[in-house]
Design a protein around this motif. Sequence first.
Motif, short mmCIF file in Angstrom:
data_model
loop_
_atom_site.label_atom_id
_atom_site.label_comp_id
_atom_site.label_asym_id
_atom_site.label_seq_id
_atom_site.Cartn_x
_atom_site.Cartn_y
_atom_site.Cartn_z
N ARG A 168 -2.61 6.72 -7.87
CA ARG A 168 -2.96 5.80 -8.96
C ARG A 168 -1.73 5.07 -9.49
N GLY A 208 0.80 -1.21 0.00
CA GLY A 208 0.00 0.00 0.00
C GLY A 208 0.83 1.26 0.00
N ARG A 257 -0.94 -3.47 -8.27
CA ARG A 257 -1.75 -4.37 -9.10
C ARG A 257 -0.85 -5.18 -10.03
N LEU A 288 -8.43 -3.54 -5.98
CA LEU A 288 -7.77 -3.23 -7.26
C LEU A 288 -8.43 -3.96 -8.42
N THR A 303 -0.92 2.37 -6.93
CA THR A 303 -1.87 1.25 -6.98
C THR A 303 -1.70 0.46 -8.28
N ARG A 355 -5.63 -5.87 -3.34
CA ARG A 355 -6.02 -4.70 -2.56
C ARG A 355 -4.79 -3.86 -2.28
N ALA A 356 -5.00 -2.57 -2.11
CA ALA A 356 -3.96 -1.64 -1.68
C ALA A 356 -4.46 -0.98 -0.40
#
Length: 161
Positions: free
Chosen positions: A110, A89, A117, A161, A113, A123-124
């Motif tokens: 973004r 994260g 991804r 994500l 993330t 998930r972040a």
Amino acid sequence: MRDVSTTSPSPRLVPVTADNIDAACAISVRPDQEHLVSPVVKSLAEAYVHPGVAWPRLIVDGDEPVGFVMAFLDIAWNPAQDPADIRSGLWRLNISAGHQGKGYGSFAVRAVTDEIRRRGAARAYVTYHAGQGSPAPFYAALGFRPTGELSGDQPVAALTL
């Protein structure tokens, strides 16, 4: 300066190197935000002592440094409770005082993330200070939702994500 959220293709994240470390350390948030985020120099020290976990990047637009972002990658969140709970994260986000409100923070989140991804996470996560001036609304607008957990005294939020 233009609003990068709508018009600029040039903001990008670059590794912090010997050539740009002074520019990275010069990034400072507004005085009223200093209690909400550690300075870049502390982040770089943390990155040094957590190699392989910390992912520090300078945010540049053209040749101009406008901010700093650091992710944490693939850490065991609470190994005593669940060693399989591996998370990635946003660890730190500092947008230079003179460059706030131009879309650089959203761009950086973004980009982080996207990297998370790309590495296969679903998930972040982010933590933040609550209260006056909290970045909680900023993260909520980007899709992060509170998990109900705390990291120390900071709420934890996650983005699917």
